[in-house]
Enzyme design. Structure first.
Site, mmCIF file in Angstrom:
data_model
loop_
_atom_site.group_PDB
_atom_site.id
_atom_site.type_symbol
_atom_site.label_atom_id
_atom_site.label_comp_id
_atom_site.label_asym_id
_atom_site.label_seq_id
_atom_site.Cartn_x
_atom_site.Cartn_y
_atom_site.Cartn_z
ATOM 1 N N THR A 174 -5.074 6.804 45.263
ATOM 2 C CA THR A 174 -5.959 5.646 45.151
ATOM 3 C C THR A 174 -6.078 4.892 46.473
ATOM 4 O O THR A 174 -7.126 4.318 46.776
ATOM 5 C CB THR A 174 -5.447 4.690 44.054
ATOM 6 O OG1 THR A 174 -5.449 5.388 42.810
ATOM 7 C CG2 THR A 174 -6.316 3.453 43.932
ATOM 8 N N THR B 219 -0.261 6.565 43.067
ATOM 9 C CA THR B 219 0.827 5.894 42.355
ATOM 10 C C THR B 219 1.214 6.564 41.037
ATOM 11 O O THR B 219 2.328 6.363 40.552
ATOM 12 C CB THR B 219 0.467 4.420 42.071
ATOM 13 O OG1 THR B 219 -0.732 4.364 41.292
ATOM 14 C CG2 THR B 219 0.288 3.650 43.356
#
Length: 330
Positions: free
Chosen positions: A17, A96
């Site tokens: 991300t 993540t």
């Protein structure tokens, strides 16, 4: 007054991300790993004051797509950088979703004593108030800090320093998405300043028996998730199919009488490891759920981290009688 030369930090990029992009301003819908780390660095001009930076791309993908081959490529690159006197520390950017798994794997296998810091983001680079630039800034600051040497793999997210062994993603929305449960964080960041509270005491990196040059192919280990009325036939199938099975038990690694019977009747070679599916607490030896001691208790390791340690133990040929100590030491 003589000024100290700037540190030189290597950045290993893998996507995620932090390198994601989507509709300008929005945080929810995006594609991970579509931007270069260089483009993120360019948005944080002050980061050049911390250190001279060089980026090495290993892959560019959503962290759910990280493979065994990717993990070993990160290991090889990090160990090359360890031997390169030009660099003082290493930062790894990562998605993540599986950051905690990669962090734990690297914590077990890297023969690296230089500061090595992982980071990522919950919002893509194109979102309003993207968290990636600050996380990257602080990761570089920590990697340039000599106090982070020989600390194993660390992670910096949302102003907090975590051990690569302990961090766990607990939130799918907030930028402050990680926790470590009982042990607490390693320390905190205030802008570029690191405040370390304690050092990891479990075996890691240069102190790990798995930080050797030879890289075996990882054993096939899967996770059996316990819930009310879990299918015991599925566990029986997994024991016949994989080299090891991690039982994500309820409570302190508990399960039904039917599951206990499958375990006690199993006589094959697969290793069975008991874990707890809870964030806090532990799975210990149990005279109630495992009176025959057919399983290895994983203590505080989560099911997915116990899977990684089990994969390495089986791949490196660790004898079964040494397995219980392994879960206490790592």
């Amino acid at each position: 007054m003589e000024t100290k030369p700037k540190k030189r930090i290597a950045i290993i990029s893998t996507g995620g991300t932090i390198a994601g992009s989507g509709r300008m301003g929005e945080a929810a819908t995006y594609r991970a790993g579509t931007l270069s780390v260089e483009s993120i660095l360019s948005s944080v001009s002050s980061i050049q004051e911390l250190a001279d930076l060089e980026v090495f791309s290993v892959c560019s993908k959503d962290s759910n797509d990280i493979t065994e081959e990717d993990l070993f490529r990160i290991k090889v690159k990090a160990e090359e950088l360890e031997q390169d006197d030009r660099f003082d520390g290493i930062v790894i950017t990562h998605g993540t979703d599986t950051l905690e798994e990669t962090a734990f794997f690297l914590n077990l296998v890297l023969n690296v004593s230089k500061p090595i810091v992982m980071t990522g983001a919950m919002r893509p680079a194109t979102a309003t108030s993207a968290d990636g630039p600050m996380n990257l800034y602080q990761a570089v600051a920590l990697a340039a800090n000599p106090k982070a040497e020989k600390m194993g793999v660390l992670a910096v997210l949302s102003d907090t320093i975590y051990s690569g062994r302990d961090l766990t993603k607990v939130n799918s929305i907030k930028t402050d998405a990680f926790e470590v449960g009982d042990p607490g964080p390693i320390g905190y960041m205030q802008d570029d300043k690191a405040y370390l509270i304690h050092a990891p005491y479990r075996r890691h990196t240069i102190y790990s028996r798995f930080a050797i040059e030879q890289i075996p192919r990882l054993a096939r280990v899967e996770i059996y998730y316990v819930h009310a009325q879990s299918d015991p036939d599925l566990l029986a199938y997994m024991l016949e199919t994989y080299d090891g099975v991690i039982i994500a038990g309820s409570g302190s690694g508990n399960y039904s009488q039917e599951i206990r019977e499958v375990i006690e009747n199993y006589t094959g070679p697969a290793l069975i490891v008991r874990t707890s599916r809870l964030l806090e607490g532990a799975a210990f030896e149990s005279p109630v759920f495992d009176p025959l001691k057919k399983t290895i208790p994983a203590h505080r390791l989560s099911p997915h981290k116990a899977r990684i340690l089990t994969q390495l133990a089986l791949s490196y040929g660790v004898p079964r009688e040494e397995m219980p100590a392994l879960f206490r030491e790592y």
